[in-house]
Write an enzyme that holds these catalytic residues in place. Structure first.
Site, PDB file in Angstrom:
ATOM      1  CG  HIS A 246      -5.979  -2.018   0.088  1.00 46.37           C
ATOM      2  ND1 HIS A 246      -5.159  -1.683  -0.954  1.00 46.37           N
ATOM      3  CD2 HIS A 246      -5.409  -1.456   1.199  1.00 46.37           C
ATOM      4  CE1 HIS A 246      -4.150  -0.950  -0.533  1.00 46.37           C
ATOM      5  NE2 HIS A 246      -4.272  -0.806   0.787  1.00 46.37           N
TER       6      HIS A 246
ATOM      7  CG  ASP B 275      -6.996  -2.468  -3.591  1.00 48.93           C
ATOM      8  OD1 ASP B 275      -7.634  -1.576  -2.993  1.00 48.93           O
ATOM      9  OD2 ASP B 275      -5.801  -2.732  -3.355  1.00 48.93           O
TER      10      ASP B 275
ATOM     11  CB  SER C 233      -0.958  -0.039   1.205  1.00 46.15           C
ATOM     12  OG  SER C 233      -1.946   0.954   1.116  1.00 46.15           O
TER      13      SER C 233
END
Length: 431
Positions: free
Chosen positions: A372, A340, A239
């Site tokens: 995610h 995601d 991320s």
């Protein structure tokens, strides 16, 4: 120049304690190594091949750092970190103000964490009490310049190493977020170094990239003291951590191509793994605003829109100087879930296209229907087979027949959270 289409798949140790720089220097007397990123000198490591070499040195070649436990030191460090996080949290609240979106996200995060608490408690217990975890090794002079090491249980030979930069929206990142990954990779004879870095508002993006680069430098120059192979180091980010790690890697390649003074080399990195990352800030600012990370906060983190070019790896590649430096980059693997919504998978697709356009070696792997948090939390907590985990381990152990044989015989990973709670957590996840 024509490039082939991207390949896309649907798919006896001591107790843990804080180690300081001076303590490490006591152990490495015969090979005095600079522990902080303040020295320009760098020993010339043997060139790193693009694929993982097969065998470890027969003699192990490593000197282990072993130390008596100090409960008082651990308590003192925990108290300092608690104070720091609390102070920064109040400072952050002043920036955020009262906003509906972020308050709802906070509530969702609380529910999400409660549902996954059975797994988190087990991981936390191992983190604090496992003899395989070395917590808060100092790599720099800033308060957050610490990293955690996850060490395999056996000492036979030097181990491959993963330097992991955690996510957290550039605001709530913390090295312990990589505990689950670190412990599971250590079970496969892989050392993991989870690098902490300054978060906003303690620091902005340039501070984060600087910290990450210092952490990578520490690992490259000192991991042999912990049993790691300095010629088999992999860089990974998740991320926001994938974005920070990519910035650090590209900046290092650019410096190296210009002949600037450096403390680690891009050639020391065997491969880069980017998990669910965003690499073009121009494409993310409005998306994040609509999801609760307001534009004003995002601009403060990224030092204004005028810095978007500098901290967007995808955009930087268009600069002829940076594009030329891209030839020095290691093989890059980008992993993303097709469902995601925090950072859409298009972020990895367009970055892969940009890398391919400048001749970098890149592979994009999409996981159908994964969100995610599925790839990084729910799936590992579920236990059993995990596509992402298997893909990462297969790259690290490529051409190592002994390691691959052990992988094939490894028992299924333990389930840490009941399936019902995992499904509910997926529904309420704020990410």
């Amino acid at each position: 120049m024509h490039h082939p289409p991207l390949e896309t798949h649907q798919p006896e140790r001591c107790r843990p304690m804080t180690s300081t720089v001076s303590e490490i220097e006591e152990v490495i007397d015969s090979e005095r190594t600079t522990l902080l990123n303040g020295s320009n000198g760098l020993s010339s490591p043997e060139p790193v091949r693009r694929r993982v070499s097969g065998k470890s040195p027969a003699d192990g070649g490593s000197r282990r750092i072993c130390r008596q436990p100090s409960f008082g030191r651990d308590i003192g460090h925990a108290a300092k970190e608690t104070y720091l996080v609390t102070r920064l949290s109040f400072k952050l609240l002043r920036y955020l103000g009262v906003g509906y979106r972020w308050i709802m996200k906070l509530l969702a995060l609380t529910c999400y964490a409660m549902l996954l608490m059975p797994g988190f408690l087990q991981v936390a217990y191992m983190y604090f009490f496992s003899s395989q975890v070395r917590r808060s090794v100092v790599y720099g002079d800033q308060p957050r310049n610490r990293l955690d090491l996850y060490l395999p249980s056996n000492n036979d030979g030097m181990k491959p190493v993963v330097v992991f930069v955690t996510g957290g929206a550039w605001i709530i990142g913390y090295k312990a977020w990589g505990s689950l990954l670190g412990m599971q990779l250590a079970e496969r004879d892989i050392i993991v170094a989870c690098v902490d870095y300054r978060n906003f508002p303690q620091g902005t993006i340039s501070d984060m990239v600087t910290d990450a680069s210092q952490g990578i430098s520490f690992v490259c120059n000192n991991i042999a003291a912990f049993g790691g192979d300095p010629n088999r180091i992999y860089l990974m980010g998740q991320s926001a951590g994938a974005h920070i790690a990519a910035c650090a890697l590209l900046e290092q390649a650019t410096k190296e191509s210009k002949g600037e003074s450096i403390s680690w080399r891009v050639s020391q990195i065997k491969a880069y793994f980017g998990l669910s990352g965003g690499y073009n800030l121009y494409n993310l600012v409005d998306h994040f605003h609509n999801r609760g990370l307001y534009r004003s906060i995002f601009l403060s983190i990224m030092e204004g829109e005028e810095s978007f070019d500098k901290f967007s790896p995808e955009v930087r590649l268009k600069d002829p100087i940076v594009g030329k430096a891209a030839s020095m980059l290691p093989p890059i693997m980008l992993f993303h879930g097709s469902s995601d919504y925090s950072i859409p998978c298009d972020a990895s697709k367009t970055f892969a296209d940009a890398l391919q356009a400048v001749g970098a070696k890149v592979e994009l792997i999409l996981y159908n229907g994964k969100t995610h948090t599925d790839l990084f939390l729910q799936d590992p907590l579920r236990g059993g087979k995990d596509e992402l985990f298997d893909d990462i381990v297969s790259v690290i152990h490529a051409e190592d027949d002994d390691a691959l044989a052990k992988d094939s015989l490894a028992p299924p990973r333990k389930r840490l959270v009941p399936e019902l709670l995992l499904k509910l957590a997926r529904e309420v996840s704020p990410f």
